[in-house]
Scaffold this motif. Structure first.
Motif, short mmCIF file in Angstrom:
data_model
loop_
_atom_site.label_atom_id
_atom_site.label_comp_id
_atom_site.label_asym_id
_atom_site.label_seq_id
_atom_site.Cartn_x
_atom_site.Cartn_y
_atom_site.Cartn_z
N THR A 27 15.08 19.29 43.13
CA THR A 27 16.17 19.41 44.10
C THR A 27 17.48 19.79 43.44
OG1 THR A 27 16.63 17.04 43.96
CG2 THR A 27 15.07 17.76 45.66
N HIS A 28 17.66 19.39 42.18
CA HIS A 28 18.90 19.71 41.47
C HIS A 28 18.61 19.71 39.97
CE1 HIS A 28 23.13 20.15 40.69
NE2 HIS A 28 23.20 19.03 40.00
N THR A 29 19.22 20.65 39.26
CA THR A 29 19.03 20.79 37.82
C THR A 29 20.38 20.72 37.13
OG1 THR A 29 17.07 22.18 38.13
CG2 THR A 29 18.16 22.29 35.99
N GLU A 30 20.50 19.86 36.13
CA GLU A 30 21.72 19.76 35.32
C GLU A 30 21.37 20.14 33.89
OE1 GLU A 30 23.90 16.04 35.89
OE2 GLU A 30 22.75 15.71 37.73
N LEU A 31 22.06 21.13 33.36
CA LEU A 31 21.78 21.63 32.02
C LEU A 31 23.03 21.52 31.15
CD1 LEU A 31 19.91 24.94 32.97
CD2 LEU A 31 18.85 22.80 32.20
N LYS A 32 22.80 21.23 29.87
CA LYS A 32 23.89 21.25 28.90
C LYS A 32 23.40 21.98 27.66
CE LYS A 32 25.21 17.60 26.47
NZ LYS A 32 25.84 16.31 26.10
N PHE A 33 24.15 23.03 27.28
CA PHE A 33 23.82 23.83 26.10
C PHE A 33 24.88 23.60 25.03
CE2 PHE A 33 21.68 25.97 29.51
CZ PHE A 33 20.58 26.59 28.96
N ASP A 34 24.46 23.17 23.86
CA ASP A 34 25.34 23.13 22.69
C ASP A 34 24.89 24.26 21.79
OD1 ASP A 34 27.05 22.56 20.64
OD2 ASP A 34 26.56 20.43 20.53
N LEU A 35 25.62 25.38 21.85
CA LEU A 35 25.13 26.62 21.28
C LEU A 35 25.30 26.69 19.77
CD1 LEU A 35 26.53 29.10 23.95
CD2 LEU A 35 24.18 28.27 23.74
N ASP A 36 24.23 27.11 19.12
CA ASP A 36 24.22 27.38 17.67
C ASP A 36 23.17 28.46 17.46
OD1 ASP A 36 22.75 26.74 14.88
OD2 ASP A 36 24.88 26.22 14.74
N PRO A 37 23.44 29.47 16.62
CA PRO A 37 22.50 30.59 16.51
C PRO A 37 21.06 30.19 16.20
CG PRO A 37 24.57 31.14 15.43
CD PRO A 37 24.67 29.70 15.82
N SER A 38 20.86 29.23 15.33
CA SER A 38 19.50 28.85 14.95
C SER A 38 19.13 27.44 15.37
CB SER A 38 19.31 29.01 13.44
OG SER A 38 20.25 28.21 12.74
N ASN A 39 20.06 26.73 16.00
CA ASN A 39 19.80 25.32 16.30
C ASN A 39 20.53 24.91 17.59
OD1 ASN A 39 18.59 22.80 15.57
ND2 ASN A 39 20.60 22.08 14.87
N THR A 40 20.21 25.61 18.67
CA THR A 40 20.83 25.29 19.96
C THR A 40 20.14 24.08 20.58
OG1 THR A 40 21.64 27.51 20.44
CG2 THR A 40 21.18 26.10 22.32
N ARG A 41 20.95 23.15 21.06
CA ARG A 41 20.42 21.92 21.66
C ARG A 41 20.59 22.04 23.18
NH1 ARG A 41 19.03 17.12 19.08
NH2 ARG A 41 19.63 18.21 17.18
N VAL A 42 19.49 21.88 23.90
CA VAL A 42 19.50 21.99 25.36
C VAL A 42 19.06 20.67 25.97
CG1 VAL A 42 18.66 23.26 27.37
CG2 VAL A 42 18.86 24.43 25.15
N THR A 43 19.95 20.09 26.76
CA THR A 43 19.63 18.85 27.49
C THR A 43 19.47 19.20 28.96
OG1 THR A 43 20.95 17.56 25.93
CG2 THR A 43 20.37 16.51 28.02
N ALA A 44 18.35 18.75 29.54
CA ALA A 44 18.07 19.05 30.95
C ALA A 44 17.83 17.76 31.71
CB ALA A 44 16.85 19.96 31.06
N LEU A 45 18.48 17.63 32.84
CA LEU A 45 18.26 16.50 33.75
C LEU A 45 17.76 17.08 35.06
CD1 LEU A 45 18.47 13.46 34.34
CD2 LEU A 45 20.82 13.88 35.13
N LEU A 46 16.48 16.80 35.37
CA LEU A 46 15.85 17.34 36.56
C LEU A 46 15.69 16.25 37.61
CD1 LEU A 46 12.94 19.43 34.93
CD2 LEU A 46 15.37 20.00 35.14
N HIS A 47 16.18 16.52 38.81
CA HIS A 47 16.00 15.61 39.94
C HIS A 47 14.71 16.05 40.65
CE1 HIS A 47 20.24 13.97 39.88
NE2 HIS A 47 20.30 14.99 39.03
N LEU A 48 13.66 15.28 40.50
CA LEU A 48 12.33 15.67 40.94
C LEU A 48 11.83 14.78 42.07
CD1 LEU A 48 10.96 15.99 37.34
CD2 LEU A 48 10.79 17.86 38.94
N GLU A 49 11.06 15.38 42.97
CA GLU A 49 10.37 14.60 44.00
C GLU A 49 9.04 15.31 44.28
OE1 GLU A 49 12.27 16.42 48.10
OE2 GLU A 49 13.27 14.70 47.17
N ARG A 50 8.04 14.51 44.62
CA ARG A 50 6.73 15.11 44.85
C ARG A 50 6.78 16.06 46.03
NH1 ARG A 50 1.85 14.62 42.90
NH2 ARG A 50 2.32 12.75 41.67
N HIS A 51 6.11 17.20 45.88
CA HIS A 51 6.05 18.20 46.94
C HIS A 51 5.25 17.63 48.10
CE1 HIS A 51 5.27 21.98 49.02
NE2 HIS A 51 6.19 22.55 48.26
#
Length: 889
Positions: A27-51
């Protein structure tokens, strides 16, 4: 924690029949990117519910490739090993709660991502390409088009190296962070699938403008480019505003966000991408300037900008349920952008160019080993299905609906489609169903166009009854067998027809004996061909007609009618349908070319058909208002198109025959071509307007004839045109003619000067590469090898690969198909190397080898040997699928 080791199993197909709704929706996706050419960190928070349509026991499976998992938690509680399963392609939780907040943290390496799928680095700029399945290289996610969510994205980067941080939607927060970093948070309020996600970060500058929508909202328009390209955005911005206005006026579609952004990227697999609110473009599809871009480039930019903008509705607001429905968005949007370009320029020329491309390239695809329906029933690698069949044939199917329904009813159908399915992921049946609902037309048979591969053939014959004043037109249809479909069923084809009076030279009134046929003709202007054979009887004719069939190319079919050469010459001069006038000329030229190909093969003297000369003389000396159409009429069928008409492709005979025709016309009509050249000089400042483009096109066609015989005056004119340096269109045309001639004394210095002048501009250097490797001289292959070692060439840049390798194998047939097989060997070497770097491009560039069955036995053996050599490698799914189909065929 790292991804599991890969397996060596053969890739397995995905089937349309296996479709199931996702186990969970986001239903909603929250993403955070800490950019680095060879070591980018991606945090994802997914609001999920069964279909709601999912079985309660189904696990949660998220797609993920080339991700290093650092952390996973549900509702704030970290999971331990044993509570989830991880392999090279997915993350699975077997007993998930019915509703949850799933958090993952991964590390990715954008700098090493030469496949250019997911998050990667281009010239120090961070970019994404997520269609079709690139988002799974960014974070773990249900990476499928029927999972649609709102997104909030926070992008963090070094303030000096990455001063611009962009993503989808509208910026809602920005600020400073420790260690010289900063952030911007973007929110996209419209639910979208993950393939429409976009992120760009780098040292960019922008040009801005505004557009006021039909409801009075003001939209901010931005084009972001590297600083040196700021002066190359004016045409793209003008095209964007024209597209927005046209979509409102033609389809009633208004833009829905506060801003629309375009970013130009040098390293990009496709032309452009319609990510919601943040369109990422290949630089070649957005940057133009009179000194660096040709008229064709200006027109391409106009068309691509329109295509990606139109996707906002036909693709974004209403998207595909699954990738088998890809033509639902691409075919419809190509149809829309073709209509836009036709309205902005010459409609007949646009139709001629689109059909030329279709009949040369897509028809070849339809008859080859990789033939597939517009909606395939299975695939191994979805990026292999971004094909001409999906796009161009898909567009023709939509065009046929327009013909069958008429424009007003078609527009009602599109309105219903957009309104009924706004914010949903749907199927082709949903689209066609709307058209059937508003028209009352039974389109069940028409749906076969989406499930049946191959190009239908229409055999037509006619008979005029002088006593009754009737013309009996019989149409027979068949579709040849293709690899996976030996048995074909009749299709529903709209055949637009006219009858040209042999005395008057004018269209005759069309009155059909059958009332239902007449009603169809009155409504859409077409005959409905549904059966294997149908006869249509036209009555009330006072003179014998010549039929003008499939006007405007109303259906993507091969038409056969026993036209005599005099009849074709008559239609060339009298048909009111611009497309069919051009087509009559092409058919007349093809009859002469067939004779000459046979003469070359049999070693007998070549003799030019005087009727072709007379027809061209009439074209050159008859005043015309549409010079763009005249330029197309004076252009001979390409070697690739000629090859598609031959039972066995004889590249040497085709090249010799076409050269003979061109030179014969040049000798016979030298003065007329010279007069056309001189009459179409332009003194005014360059403008990419329809009028100027038509004049330059006509002028340069005339010059190409003069240069085909290396007429001294023609050579001098080409040299003068190159040195005048008025615009890239004329410079490129003149330089190409010089380089493709035997006049190395002039060509070599010009080529050197051009390369030195534009060494700093990648897009101009692409032209420099292409014009050298398409020269017909026998040293072309050596030139390719030499240029592959040039400092400006890189296999990692798709544009450069297409400009050098693609141009050689696709446009220099006589040298690529050398009898020693060295051209095939070079392509195989490139494919093997590209398979490791960029499988998507490797799978596309291999196409000429897959057509091996069309050639003589010696070439067949050589091409198959190279395909076998490629198959022996450790192949990506992309290349594996294409090679297996080619060898099985």
């Amino acid at each position: 924690m790292s991804q599991a080791a890969p397996t060596n199993e053969k890739p397995q197909p995905t089937y349309l029949s296996d479709y199931q709704p996702p186990a969970f929706r986001v239903t909603h996706t929250e993403l955070k990117f800490d950019l680095d050419p060879s070591n980018t960190r991606v945090t994802a928070l997914l609001h999920l519910e069964r279909h709601p349509d999912s079985d309660p026991g189904r696990p949660l499976t998220l797609n993920g490739e080339k991700l290093s998992l650092q952390r996973i938690a549900i509702d704030g509680q970290e999971l331990q090993e044993g509570e989830y399963r991880l392999d090279e392609k997915s993350l699975t939780i077997d007993n998930p709660p019915e509703r949850m907040r799933l958090e993952t943290e991964v590390v990715v390496d954008p700098a090493s991502n030469t496949a250019l799928q997911g998050l990667y680095v281009s010239n120090g700029m961070f970019c994404t390409q997520c269609e079709a399945e690139g988002f799974r290289r960014i974070t773990f996610y249900p990476d499928r088009p029927d999972v649609m969510a709102t997104f909030a994205t926070t992008v963090i980067g070094d303030k000096t190296q990455l001063p611009v941080l962009l993503s989808n939607g509208n910026p809602v927060e920005r600020g400073e962070l420790p260690n010289g970093k900063h952030f911007v948070t973007w929110e996209d309020p419209h639910p979208k699938p993950s393939y429409l996600f976009a992120l760009v970060a780098g040292q960019l500058e922008k040009v801005e403008d505004h557009f006021t929508t039909m409801s009075g909202r003001e939209v901010l328009l931005q084009i972001w480019v590297e600083p040196q390209n700021l002066d190359k955005t004016e045409h793209a911005m003008r095209s964007l505003k024209a597209s927005m206005k046209w979509d409102e006026e033609t389809y009633g579609r208004e833009y829905d966000l506060d801003r629309f952004m375009i970013v130009a990227v040098d390293d990009f697999n496709m032309g452009a991408m319609e990510n919601k609110g943040l369109n990422i473009f290949n630089s070649a599809a957005v940057l133009t300037h009179p000194q660096t871009a040709t008229d064709a480039a200006f027109q391409r930019v106009e068309g691509v900008v329109a295509h990606e903008y139109f996707h906002n509705w036909s693709g974004n607001r209403v998207t595909c349920r699954d990738w088998f429905q890809l033509s639902l968005k691409e075919g419809f949007t190509v149809f829309r952008d073709q209509g836009f370009t036709a309205d902005m320029n010459s409609a007949p020329v646009k139709r001629i160019q689109d059909v030329s491309f279709l009949r040369t390239a897509q028809f070849a695809e339809d008859s080859g080993p990789t033939a597939h329906p517009v909606r395939p029933d299975h695939y191994i690698e979805i990026t292999n299905f971004y094909t001409l069949t999906i796009y161009e044939k898909g567009s023709e199917i939509v065009r046929m609906l327009r013909h069958l329904l008429g424009w007003e009813t078609f527009r009602k159908g599109s309105d219903l489609y957009f309104e009924r399915f706004d914010g949903q992921a749907v199927t082709i049946e949903d689209f066609v169903g709307c058209m059937a609902e508003v028209s009352g037309l039974d389109l069940d048979q028409f749906m076969r166009w989406y499930s049946q591969a191959g190009t239908p053939e229409i055999d037509a014959s006619g008979d005029y009854d002088y006593a009754k004043g009737e013309y009996h037109l019989t149409l027979r249809q068949r579709t040849p067998a293709t690899a996976d479909q030996p048995d074909k069923q009749p299709l529903h084809l709209p055949v637009k027809v006219g009858l040209v009076g042999t005395k008057s030279g004018e269209d005759l009134r069309l009155t059909l004996e059958d009332p239902e046929d007449q009603a169809n003709l009155d409504k859409g202007g077409v005959l409905h061909l549904r059966q294997e054979e149908q006869t249509f009887i036209f009555t009330g004719l006072d003179e014998a007609p010549i039929p003008s069939l499939l006007r405007g190319f109303s259906a993507p079919a091969k038409l056969r009618f026993p036209y005599g050469r005099d009849e074709l010459a008559f239609l060339l001069m009298h048909d009111v349908d611009g497309f069919n006038r051009w087509d009559a000329g092409q058919r007349l030229a093809m009859l002469a070319l067939d004779d000459l190909i046979a003469a070359h093969r049999n070693g007998v003297e070549k003799v030019m058909d005087s009727r072709v000369v007379d027809a061209f003389r009439s074209l050159l000396t008859t005043p015309t208002e549409d010079k763009a159409v005249l330029a197309e009429m004076l252009t001979l069928p390409s070697e690739a198109y000629i090859a598609e008409q031959q039972p066995v492709v004889d590249v040497d005979a085709i090249h010799a025959a076409r050269s003979f025709v061109k030179q014969s016309l040049a000798y016979a009509l030298r003065d007329e071509f010279l007069a056309i050249y001189q009459a179409n000089q332009i003194e005014a400042a360059y403008a990419p307007s329809a009028g100027q483009i038509a004049q330059r096109s006509l002028k340069n066609v005339a010059l190409s004839y003069l240069m085909s015989i290396e007429d001294e005056q023609g050579v001098a004119l080409a040299q003068q045109q190159f040195e005048a340096d008025h615009n890239m269109t004329d410079v490129r045309a003149a330089l190409t003619l010089l380089v493709h001639s035997s006049r190395g004394d002039i060509a070599d210095p010009a080529l050197k000067a051009f390369g030195e002048k534009w060494a700093h501009d990648p897009l101009v250097m692409d032209q420099w590469f292409s014009l050298q490797v398409t020269r017909p001289q026998s040293d072309a292959l050596d030139r390719v090898k030499y240029l592959m070692a040039h400092p400006a060439f890189s296999l990692k840049n798709p544009n450069r690969v297409r400009a050098l390798i693609g141009a050689f194998v696709g446009q220099n047939r006589v040298n690529f198909h050398r009898l020693d097989g060295e051209g095939y060997k070079l392509l195989a070497d490139v494919v093997i190397e590209l398979n490791k770097l960029n499988p998507e491009i490797a799978a596309r560039i291999i196409t000429p080898l897959t057509r091996w069955q069309r050639f003589d036995e010696q070439r067949q053996a050589l091409m198959k040997a190279e395909l076998e050599r490629i198959r022996a490698e450790d192949l990506s799914p992309n290349v594996y699928e294409v090679v297996e189909k080619a060898l099985a065929g």
